[in-house]
Design a protein around this motif. Structure first.
Motif, short mmCIF file in Angstrom:
data_model
loop_
_atom_site.label_atom_id
_atom_site.label_comp_id
_atom_site.label_asym_id
_atom_site.label_seq_id
_atom_site.Cartn_x
_atom_site.Cartn_y
_atom_site.Cartn_z
N SER A 104 0.81 -1.23 0.00
CA SER A 104 0.00 0.00 0.00
C SER A 104 0.83 1.27 0.00
N ASP A 105 2.19 1.12 0.00
CA ASP A 105 3.00 2.33 0.08
C ASP A 105 3.10 3.06 -1.26
N GLY A 106 2.68 2.38 -2.36
CA GLY A 106 2.64 3.03 -3.66
C GLY A 106 3.97 3.17 -4.35
N ARG A 107 5.05 2.64 -3.78
CA ARG A 107 6.36 2.79 -4.41
C ARG A 107 6.48 1.94 -5.68
N ASN A 108 5.83 0.81 -5.70
CA ASN A 108 5.86 -0.06 -6.87
C ASN A 108 4.43 -0.20 -7.40
N ARG A 109 4.12 0.49 -8.47
CA ARG A 109 2.76 0.52 -8.96
C ARG A 109 2.33 -0.75 -9.69
N ASP A 110 3.29 -1.55 -10.09
CA ASP A 110 2.96 -2.78 -10.82
C ASP A 110 3.83 -3.93 -10.30
N PRO A 111 3.59 -4.37 -9.08
CA PRO A 111 4.43 -5.41 -8.47
C PRO A 111 4.21 -6.79 -9.11
N GLU A 112 5.21 -7.62 -9.00
CA GLU A 112 5.14 -9.00 -9.48
C GLU A 112 5.03 -9.95 -8.29
N LEU A 113 4.42 -11.12 -8.55
CA LEU A 113 4.32 -12.12 -7.49
C LEU A 113 5.57 -12.99 -7.51
N TRP A 114 6.25 -13.03 -6.38
CA TRP A 114 7.48 -13.79 -6.23
C TRP A 114 7.31 -14.81 -5.10
N ILE A 115 8.27 -15.75 -5.06
CA ILE A 115 8.38 -16.63 -3.90
C ILE A 115 9.86 -16.73 -3.55
N THR A 116 10.15 -16.83 -2.29
CA THR A 116 11.54 -16.94 -1.86
C THR A 116 11.87 -18.38 -1.51
N THR A 117 13.11 -18.76 -1.79
CA THR A 117 13.59 -20.10 -1.45
C THR A 117 15.07 -19.98 -1.12
N GLN A 118 15.60 -21.02 -0.50
CA GLN A 118 16.99 -20.98 -0.06
C GLN A 118 17.65 -22.33 -0.31
#
Length: 573
Positions: free
Chosen positions: A428-442
């Motif tokens: 909701s901070d508006g810094r990224n108007r078109d975000p992508e869905l990611w997943i993290t792994t290690q």
């Protein structure tokens, strides 16, 4: 190329062609003009230089007599054609061998539109006279078709015959230019007529890539080994160096002539047909003289043993044999062993008696690392390269010593069906108007987790997208720790990799032991900065592994950084 071919048919197939001596061709003084010539503009005017290698026999074209190659003191040309277009093809009920009977029904149109019906050899003689070719190598006359010893002996030299020929005449009867009527042409200006002719010329070139000549394995080898081809059609001809880049299939093949590695060769081979399994192997082996030298030449030997030996030699030569994925462009033709339905005479014909490929049982018995269950890959530009050498092949078994990525068997298995409520809160901070869905792994040894891109946009996610994301998570979970809790939206300054799988079979929930061979990476030598790499994927099957395709990783240097992976030896059947 006709050496030894069986046809599983109950009746003959007729195939006769037409050749017009008045040919259309590109004007040598104007590269965008097409004109009609009674005499080819590129006609040979002097004796051809004699090459170091000369075939055992040649055809003297003025009388079509066979002469010893050792007695010819100048160069020669070679003929490349689809054998099934040379007359009636039928099965000999006594020997079970295919036979050709030319009843002289080929049509020859001479200057002035006079027509006569002739034998195939007369067509070839006329082509040679038109281009002033004094000597030509023509398999049906230069190799005794009923002399097996001569066939076996000459078979080892086919690649030399074509690579030593000054020109190769690629006879493609379907290659034909369609010209407007005189009445229609009179309505056009001279400039419009020239433009229309050139468009017709480009349309005619398309016929080459769909012709019978472009579907046969022998002609593939002949084209690759030839220095220059003259594509001769019904009423048009063109030199291979005149073929425009827009004809993608032909130009791509010519660009790769100098550097044919295994995955490139098998990519094109999947699109080619041959009726006889032994011929299929011998034609492809002629692309690699070092492989051809080590193969036993005998049509009576076990096809299964020949195929395994052939693939063994290919794999020893080049590990790019593992660079393959699911079937795409040639789904119906499959891999090196196809259904006989697609092999008789025409790729659209079925065997007249409805029989199936008697070699089909070998398809499932060949090793998985041969890639016969799928289609080999190649880069649009450049040669496939890899520095990996730590492997060996013996018969059906490939042993690879490499690092690998696999899931920890002790880790908890999670249901990975993603629903809307599983998605993280939208930033909701508006810094990224078109975000992508990611997943993290290690991965093992990594000090921090890595981002893997899943979906390009938040706004487009619907039920189908959720299913696609779920399937992608399930695939990733076979190789690395994955949990829905690690789903997140991208930040502006962060980076992520992407991982795409190209597999010959599904990885279902029961596939516990799947491994990405991270020590074997395939890339293109054309793009030194190319940030995509391809890695073989294998799956455990009983006491060994099965090769099932590849995965593509974008930004592998980011994904693998700080990762500690130990080498181990994988036995692939």
């Amino acid at each position: 190329m006709m050496l030894h071919r069986h046809y599983f048919v109950a009746q003959k197939k007729k195939m006769y062609i037409t050749y017009d001596t008045t040919q259309w061709a590109k004007d040598p003084y104007d590269p965008i003009r097409v004109s009609q010539f009674a005499v080819p503009p590129g006609r040979i005017t002097t004796a051809l230089p004699k090459p170091r290698f000369m075939p055992s026999k040649l055809i003297r074209t003025f009388d079509m007599k066979v002469v010893p190659g050792s007695q010819v003191n100048e160069g020669y040309c070679a003929l490349s054609y689809s054998w099934n277009q040379s007359g009636d093809i039928f099965l000999d009920p006594l020997t079970g061998e295919s036979k050709r009977k030319d009843q002289g029904k080929h049509k020859l149109i001479r200057k002035g539109d006079s027509e006569e019906f002739v034998r195939f050899e007369t067509i070839i003689q006329q082509i040679c006279q038109s281009f002033n070719i004094k000597y030509i190598w023509y398999d049906q006359l230069c190799i005794k078709q009923n002399d097996f010893e001569e066939k076996h002996r000459e078979l080892r030299h086919i690649h030399q015959i074509y690579s030593s020929a000054y020109y190769t005449i690629a006879f493609v009867p379907e290659f034909s230019i369609k010209i407007k009527s005189t009445k229609e042409r009179r309505r056009l200006s001279e400039q419009d007529n020239a433009a229309d002719l050139y468009c017709s010329f480009l349309d005619a070139l398309d016929e080459i890539s769909t012709a019978q000549w472009s579907k046969r394995l022998w002609t593939l080898m002949e084209a690759i080994k030839s220095h220059q081809l003259i594509y001769v059609g019904r009423n048009i001809h063109v030199y291979s160096d005149q073929v425009v880049p827009g004809i993608k299939y032909i130009s791509q093949m010519k660009q790769r002539f100098e550097h044919w590695n295994v995955n490139t060769m098998l990519f094109y081979a999947h699109k080619r047909i041959s009726t006889n399994g032994h011929d299929r192997v011998f034609a492809l082996a002629n692309l690699f003289p070092d492989v051809m030298e080590k193969l036993p030449i005998d049509y009576n030997q076990s096809l299964k043993e020949l195929m395994i030996r052939f693939y063994e030699l290919l794999a020893k030569r080049d590990i790019t044999i593992l660079f393959f994925g699911t079937l795409k462009q040639c789904k119906d033709e499959g891999a090196l062993l196809q259904n006989i339905d697609n092999n008789n005479y025409d790729s659209n014909d079925k065997a007249i008696d409805g029989s199936r490929n008697t070699f089909q049982h070998l398809y499932n018995k060949l090793p998985s690392w041969t890639g016969v269950a799928g289609e080999h890959r190649l880069f649009e530009w450049g040669e496939t390269i890899t520095s990996f050498k730590n492997y060996d092949v013996a018969g059906r078994i490939m042993r690879v010593t490499s690092t690998g990525i696999s899931r920890d068997k002790t880790s908890h298995k999670e249901e990975l069906m993603v629903k809307h409520e599983d998605l993280p809160p939208y930033p909701s901070d508006g810094r990224n108007r078109d975000p992508e869905l990611w997943i993290t792994t290690q991965l093992p040894g990594q000090s921090c987790s890595k981002n893997v891109r899943l979906h390009p946009s938040y706004y487009d996610i619907n039920e189908d997208d959720l299913l696609s994301i779920s399937n992608e998570l399930r695939k990733l979970s076979k190789f690395m720790p994955i949990t829905k809790k690690n789903l997140r939206w991208s930040e502006v300054v962060e980076i992520a990799c992407s991982i795409e799988f190209d597999l010959t079979e599904d990885i279902d929930d029961d596939s516990d032991d799947c491994i990405i061979l991270s020590g074997i990476d395939f890339s293109s030598n054309y793009y030194s900065h190319f940030r995509r790499r391809y890695y073989p994927v294998i799956k455990k099957q009983d006491d060994h592994f099965k090769a099932i395709g590849t995965c593509r990783i974008f930004k592998p240097e980011y994904f693998f950084s700080d990762c500690i992976l130990l080498e181990r030896t994988f036995v692939i059947h």
